[in-house]
Motif scaffolding. Structure first.
Motif, PDB file in Angstrom:
ATOM      1  N   LEU A 187       0.833  -1.207   0.000  1.00 15.70           N
ATOM      2  CA  LEU A 187       0.000   0.000   0.000  1.00 15.70           C
ATOM      3  C   LEU A 187       0.869   1.259   0.000  1.00 15.70           C
ATOM      4  N   GLY A 188       1.984   1.198   0.691  1.00 11.03           N
ATOM      5  CA  GLY A 188       2.902   2.327   0.686  1.00 11.03           C
ATOM      6  C   GLY A 188       3.471   2.572  -0.704  1.00 11.03           C
ATOM      7  N   CYS A 189       3.820   1.484  -1.409  1.00 12.31           N
ATOM      8  CA  CYS A 189       4.325   1.619  -2.776  1.00 12.31           C
ATOM      9  C   CYS A 189       3.257   2.213  -3.692  1.00 12.31           C
ATOM     10  N   LEU A 223      -7.781  12.776  -2.608  1.00  9.36           N
ATOM     11  CA  LEU A 223      -6.828  11.670  -2.687  1.00  9.36           C
ATOM     12  C   LEU A 223      -6.064  11.527  -1.369  1.00  9.36           C
ATOM     13  N   GLY A 224      -5.685  12.665  -0.777  1.00 14.51           N
ATOM     14  CA  GLY A 224      -4.983  12.630   0.500  1.00 14.51           C
ATOM     15  C   GLY A 224      -5.823  11.991   1.592  1.00 14.51           C
ATOM     16  N   ASN A 225      -7.135  12.271   1.616  1.00 13.39           N
ATOM     17  CA  ASN A 225      -8.023  11.660   2.615  1.00 13.39           C
ATOM     18  C   ASN A 225      -8.099  10.150   2.435  1.00 13.39           C
ATOM     19  N   GLY A 231      -3.721   4.462   5.829  1.00 10.19           N
ATOM     20  CA  GLY A 231      -2.544   4.505   6.695  1.00 10.19           C
ATOM     21  C   GLY A 231      -1.338   5.177   6.076  1.00 10.19           C
ATOM     22  N   HIS A 232      -1.546   5.934   4.987  1.00 12.93           N
ATOM     23  CA  HIS A 232      -0.440   6.610   4.312  1.00 12.93           C
ATOM     24  C   HIS A 232      -0.821   8.064   4.061  1.00 12.93           C
TER      25      HIS A 232
END
Length: 274
Positions: A187-189, A223-225, A231-232
């Motif tokens: 998910l981080g990637c 998108l940020g929300n 979790g990112h």
């Protein structure tokens, strides 16, 4: 592939120990004690003796490099390369829906054109995220469900394969620690790649009106929300672009002092601010 890598490394260790044990009687400093036990002198020619001593030196770490070399170096490299290719292909498939939607950003903004600058500034509540970004968010929110099979049981082998890989975009930024769960790593990637893709699209936009710029800011904020729910977070660069796209053009110079110079220049180009 993490399991396969572990098995190859275990096999390499066993082979190295067996080689060292077998060669120790006649290739170490004690070899002169039993001259008749120096079988390699009877069985090998001078060239092969040199090769055997060089191999023993590499495996034992006494070749001058200070570290031992794996016997299965080429095989391990091939397995790691194959693992990287599998990871890259899997990630590209997973990221394709996001990429497809974000490819529309510059086109949608350009269609609105500079004419919107003549319109009166709309209040904040008049804006809502556009369809392309809501569809992107909906897909991103389904990823944990798709990755659920990798959340339970022993995930150490999968995590090892992912962290050893170099082909997944954002892998370096996402591998904060060895304890990062594989799902969080992936998910981080995705988060890093999504922000990078959006910034790439922003670079293709120029000369749009105030309301169009604010709309982009609303989309990025949405998108940020979504990423926060996963979790990112937005990348610092995209977060700065979001803030500068929402302010009045006259305030960009003042607000820009708190943001990276390259992002300030990008937003000025997008909004045709001198």
């Amino acid at each position: 592939t993490g399991d396969l890598l572990n098995q190859f490394e275990e096999l390499d260790m066993k082979l190295s120990l067996q080689l060292l044990e077998a060669c120790r009687p006649y290739l170490t400093k004690d070899k002169a004690a039993k001259p008749l036990a120096q079988y390699h002198n009877f069985l090998l020619n001078s060239e092969d003796l040199t090769k055997l001593e060089a191999l023993f030196g590499k495996v034992s770490g006494k070749s001058g490099s200070g570290s031992s070399a794996p016997l299965l170096k080429e095989s391990l490299a091939l397995v790691k390369q194959t693992s990287d290719e599998l990871q890259k292909t899997s990630f590209n498939i997973m990221f394709h829906p996001v990429e497809t939607q974000l490819d529309r950003v510059s086109e949608l903004a350009s269609k609105q054109g500079p004419g919107v600058s003549l319109e009166a500034n709309l209040p904040e509540f008049s804006f809502s995220p556009q369809e392309y970004i809501t569809q992107t968010g909906e897909y991103l929110m389904t990823l944990p469900q798709h990755l659920e099979p990798f959340m339970s049981g022993d995930t150490s082998l999968l995590g090892r394969a992912l962290r050893d890989g170099t082909s997944i975009p954002g892998a370096k930024e996402s591998a904060e620690s060895a304890d990062t769960a594989p799902v969080d790593f992936l998910l981080g990637c995705v988060a890093v790649s999504t922000c990078a893709k959006y910034l790439e699209q922003l670079n293709g936009i120029q000369n749009i009106g105030n309301n169009s710029a604010r709309q982009l800011g609303i989309d990025i904020g949405y998108l940020g929300n979504v990423l926060e729910d996963l979790g990112h977070s937005l990348s610092p660069e995209l977060s700065s672009a979001c803030a500068l796209l929402k302010v009045d053009p006259a305030q960009i110079k003042t607000e820009g002092a708190n943001h990276p110079a390259n992002i300030v220049a990008l937003v000025k180009k997008i909004r045709s601010v001198q």
